[in-house]
Design an enzyme around this catalytic site. Structure first.
Site, PDB file in Angstrom:
ATOM      1  CE  LYS A   1      -3.213   2.990   0.662  1.00 46.06           C
ATOM      2  NZ  LYS A   1      -4.394   3.271  -0.082  1.00 46.06           N
TER       3      LYS A   1
ATOM      4  CB  CYS B   1      -3.915   8.615   0.120  1.00 46.96           C
ATOM      5  SG  CYS B   1      -5.585   8.304   0.650  1.00 46.96           S
TER       6      CYS B   1
HETATM    7  N1  SAJ Z   1      -1.648  14.829  -9.027  1.00 48.48           N
HETATM    8  C1  SAJ Z   1      -0.774  15.612  -9.757  1.00 48.48           C
HETATM    9  N2  SAJ Z   1      -0.337  15.139 -10.957  1.00 48.48           N
HETATM   10  C2  SAJ Z   1      -0.718  13.928 -11.443  1.00 48.48           C
HETATM   11  C3  SAJ Z   1      -1.588  13.126 -10.677  1.00 48.48           C
HETATM   12  C4  SAJ Z   1      -2.043  13.600  -9.467  1.00 48.48           C
HETATM   13  O1  SAJ Z   1      -0.397  16.714  -9.354  1.00 48.48           O
HETATM   14  O2  SAJ Z   1      -0.283  13.580 -12.547  1.00 48.48           O
HETATM   15  C5  SAJ Z   1      -2.117  15.305  -7.724  1.00 48.48           C
HETATM   16  C6  SAJ Z   1      -3.634  15.493  -7.663  1.00 48.48           C
HETATM   17  O3  SAJ Z   1      -4.011  16.737  -8.168  1.00 48.48           O
HETATM   18  C7  SAJ Z   1      -3.884  15.338  -6.181  1.00 48.48           C
HETATM   19  C8  SAJ Z   1      -2.836  14.318  -5.732  1.00 48.48           C
HETATM   20  O4  SAJ Z   1      -1.864  14.302  -6.752  1.00 48.48           O
HETATM   21  O5  SAJ Z   1      -3.644  16.561  -5.491  1.00 48.48           O
HETATM   22  C9  SAJ Z   1      -3.370  12.916  -5.500  1.00 48.48           C
HETATM   23  O6  SAJ Z   1      -4.339  12.561  -6.471  1.00 48.48           O
HETATM   24  P1  SAJ Z   1      -4.426  11.105  -7.134  1.00 48.48           P
HETATM   25  O7  SAJ Z   1      -5.542  11.114  -8.085  1.00 48.48           O
HETATM   26  O8  SAJ Z   1      -3.097  10.744  -7.680  1.00 48.48           O
HETATM   27  O9  SAJ Z   1      -4.647  10.125  -5.926  1.00 48.48           O
HETATM   28  P2  SAJ Z   1      -5.718  10.014  -4.710  1.00 48.48           P
HETATM   29  O10 SAJ Z   1      -5.088  10.611  -3.499  1.00 48.48           O
HETATM   30  O11 SAJ Z   1      -7.052  10.499  -5.102  1.00 48.48           O
HETATM   31  O12 SAJ Z   1      -5.797   8.420  -4.561  1.00 48.48           O
HETATM   32  C10 SAJ Z   1      -4.594   7.679  -4.350  1.00 48.48           C
HETATM   33  C11 SAJ Z   1      -4.615   6.477  -5.315  1.00 48.48           C
HETATM   34  N3  SAJ Z   1      -3.311   5.835  -5.324  1.00 48.48           N
HETATM   35  C12 SAJ Z   1      -2.642   5.588  -6.475  1.00 48.48           C
HETATM   36  O13 SAJ Z   1      -3.059   5.934  -7.555  1.00 48.48           O
HETATM   37  C13 SAJ Z   1      -1.350   4.855  -6.354  1.00 48.48           C
HETATM   38  C14 SAJ Z   1      -5.681   5.489  -4.884  1.00 48.48           C
HETATM   39  O14 SAJ Z   1      -5.617   4.307  -5.680  1.00 48.48           O
HETATM   40  C15 SAJ Z   1      -5.503   5.123  -3.399  1.00 48.48           C
HETATM   41  O15 SAJ Z   1      -6.505   4.220  -2.958  1.00 48.48           O
HETATM   42  C16 SAJ Z   1      -5.626   6.400  -2.595  1.00 48.48           C
HETATM   43  O16 SAJ Z   1      -4.560   7.267  -2.993  1.00 48.48           O
HETATM   44  C17 SAJ Z   1      -5.539   6.036  -1.128  1.00 48.48           C
HETATM   45  O17 SAJ Z   1      -6.595   6.049  -0.451  1.00 48.48           O
HETATM   46  O18 SAJ Z   1      -4.456   5.669  -0.651  1.00 48.48           O
END
Ligand code: SAJ
Length: 424
Positions: free
Chosen positions: A203, A257
Site C-alpha cells: 500500500k 493519502c
Molecule cells: N496529481 C498531480 N499530478 C498527477 C496526478 C495527481 O499533481 O499527474 C495530484 C492530484 O491533483 C492530487 C494528488 O496528486 O492533489 C493525489 O491525487 P491522485 O488522483 O493521484 O490520488 P488520490 O489521493 O485520489 O488516490 C490515491 C490512489 N493511489 C494511487 O493511484 C497509487 C488510490 O488508488 C488510493 O486508494 C488512494 O490514494 C488512497 O486512499 O491511498
C-alpha cells in the site's frame, strides 16, 4: 449468515459496510462520532461519493445494515479508521489503537480481524496483535488476523472497491485465506494473498510511487520554466516513448493519502528513504512556487480570483488540498482572495471569501488563478472574464488554450511554461 462489524464509517468504511450488506452479510457499522451515526440513522450520508447514497439506502432497506456508536459480537471485525500524520510527519495511530481496543471485549474464538487503515510496516504484527491478545486469545491460534489495504480512487470508490485487485496479508496462511473468503463476497478483481507486513508495504509503495513520479513532473516543470521550455509540450512528446509515462505537474499534491503515506516509510527508515523524503519536499514546495508566480505578475496588492479549492479535479474533497494552501498563502502575502469551486459550498474558518458563482469571483479581480482542473474549468472562454480589472491569468493545471486567451488580450502564465520568463 456471517456477521461483520465495520469500525469507522468514512470514505472507506461506509462503502465497505454497504457493499457487504448488499451482498447478503449482516453488518454493524460503528463510528465513535455520534453526529455521523445520527446522520446515517436519519437515512442520509455525510460524505459525497458517486453512487454511495443509493448503495447505502439499499443496504439499510435490506435490513442487513445497522449503524451505532459501539461494536458488538460478530464473526468479523474490519478496522477502517484514519491514520493521519502528526506535525512531525510521524503516523498518528490513535484511531487504530482505539478501534482495536474497542474490539477486545467482543473478540471470540474463531473470529477474523482485518485492518484496512493505511499504516506503517509491522503495524498489524506489532501494534494491533498485542492489543487484541489482551483478550487472552492468541492470533493465529484462536482468531485470524489480516491486513488488507484499500486502494480505491476517490470519485470511483464503489467501482474500484469491486473491480480492483485486492491484497490480503495474513498473520498466517489461514488468516489470509479467511480474508479471501470474506472479500470474495463482492470483490471481482484478483485477490492476492501474502503476509501482513508485505501487504502494508504494498500500500505504501503504491502511493509513494505516485508521489515520487508527480515530484519528478513538478521538478521538470521548475527546470522547464528556467530553460524556456513548455513542460506540457515536452511531457506530451516524451510520453510517446513506449516506456515513458510522465505524470502532470501542478500546484502540489493533496488528499489524505499520497501526501501522507510516503512519510510512513520515512518514519521507519529515515536513513534509507532519501528519495522518498525529497519527493515529498518537492511536492510540498509547489504551493509556494505558485504564489511566487502570482507575485511576479501583480505583486503583493490586488484581488485574486481563485478557481478550484479541492485537492484534485471533479471531487468535493478539500483535505490536504494544495489549492487551499496556495489560497491561504495569498492572504498571508497581503492579497485579497475571492475563491470559487463548484464542488465546495462551505468551508469553516475561512480567512477569505468563498463565493457561490464564478462571476462573483472574477468581477474586479486583478488576476485569475486556476488551481484545480475541474472539467467545468477546461472549457472556459475569455469572453466570460471581461469584468476583471486586470488581464493576468495563472494556469497551474494546463486547462486553458494560450492562443485563445492571448488573442483576447489576456497574459497567460502557465506553471512550467516559458511565458514566465518573458514577463519576469
Ligand atoms: N496529481 C498531480 N499530478 C498527477 C496526478 C495527481 O499533481 O499527474 C495530484 C492530484 O491533483 C492530487 C494528488 O496528486 O492533489 C493525489 O491525487 P491522485 O488522483 O493521484 O490520488 P488520490 O489521493 O485520489 O488516490 C490515491 C490512489 N493511489 C494511487 O493511484 C497509487 C488510490 O488508488 C488510493 O486508494 C488512494 O490514494 C488512497 O486512499 O491511498
Amino acid at each position: 449468515m456471517k456477521k461483520v462489524c465495520v469500525l469507522g464509517l468514512g470514505y472507506i468504511g461506509l462503502p465497505t459496510a454497504s457493499l457487504f450488506a448488499t451482498h447478503g452479510l449482516r453488518v454493524t457499522g460503528v463510528d465513535i462520532d455520534s453526529h455521523i451515526v445520527q446522520v446515517l440513522n436519519g437515512g442520509e450520508i455525510h460524505i459525497e461519493e458517486a453512487g454511495l447514497r443509493s448503495l447505502f439506502h439499499e443496504a439499510i432497506v435490506s435490513g442487513n445494515l445497522i449503524v451505532k456508536c459501539t461494536p458488538e459480537l460478530a464473526d468479523v471485525f474490519i478496522i477502517a479508521v484514519p491514520t493521519p500524520i502528526h506535525p512531525d510527519k510521524t503516523a498518528d495511530m490513535q484511531a487504530v489503537m482505539g478501534a482495536t481496543e474497542s474490539i477486545v471485549p467482543y473478540l471470540q474464538q474463531g473470529n477474523l480481524v482485518i485492518l484496512e487503515s493505511t499504516s506503517p510496516p509491522r503495524t498489524t504484527a506489532d501494534l494491533v496483535r498485542p492489543i487484541l491478545e489482551r483478550s487472552g486469545l492468541r492470533a493465529g491460534q484462536d482468531f485470524h488476523l489480516a491486513y488488507s489495504p484499500e486502494r480505491v480512487l476517490p470519485g470511483q470508490i464503489l467501482k474500484e472497491m469491486v473491480e480492483n485487485a485486492r491484497v490480503i496479508g495474513g498473520i498466517d496462511r489461514a488468516s489470509a485465506e479467511a480474508g479471501r473468503d470474506l472479500y470474495s463476497a463482492f470483490v471481482k478483481g484478483k485477490i492476492i494473498l501474502t503476509d501482513t507486513t508485505t501487504a502494508e508495504m504494498v500500500k505504501l509503495m503504491e502511493n509513494t510511487f505516485r508521489d515520487v513520479n508527480i515530484a519528478l513532473a513538478n521538478e521538470f516543470a521548475l527546470i522547464a520554466e528556467e530553460q524556456g521550455v513548455n513542460v506540457w509540450e515536452a511531457i506530451d512528446i516524451a510520453n510517446h516513448h513506449p516506456r515513458v509515462k510522465i505524470l502532470r505537474p501542478g500546484p502540489g499534491v493533496g488528499g489524505h493519502c499520497i501526501a501522507v503515506d510516503p512519510w510512513f516509510l520515512v518514519e521507519v527508515a529515515p536513513d534509507k528513504a532519501r528519495l522518498i523524503r525529497q519527493a515529498r519536499l518537492v511536492n510540498d514546495g509547489m504551493p509556494e512556487h505558485v504564489v511566487e508566480i502570482v507575485q511576479r505578475t501583480i505583486g503583493n496588492k490586488g484581488i485574486v480570483a481563485v478557481l478550484g479549492l479541492t485537492f484534485k479535479a471533479d471531487v468535493d474533497d478539500t483535505r490536504e488540498s494544495p489549492a487551499v494552501e496556495v489560497t491561504e498563502r495569498f492572504i498571508t502575502a497581503g492579497l485579497e482572495v475571492r475563491a470559487f469551486d463548484p464542488y465546495v459550498k462551505y468551508m469553516p474558518d475561512l480567512k477569505y471569501s468563498l463565493v457561490t458563482s464564478m462571476d462573483e469571483a472574477i468581477e474586479g479581480a486583478d488576476a485569475l488563478v486556476i488551481l484545480v482542473d475541474h472539467t467545468d474549468f477546461k472549457q472556459l472562454e475569455p469572453v466570460r472574464f471581461t469584468s476583471m480589472r486586470g488581464r493576468v491569468v495563472v494556469d497551474t493545471r494546463n486547462c486553458l488554450d494560450d492562443r485563445t486567451w492571448q488573442s483576447s488580450g489576456f497574459d497567460i502564465f502557465r506553471l512550467g511554461s516559458p511565458l514566465l520568463l518573458q514577463k519576469a
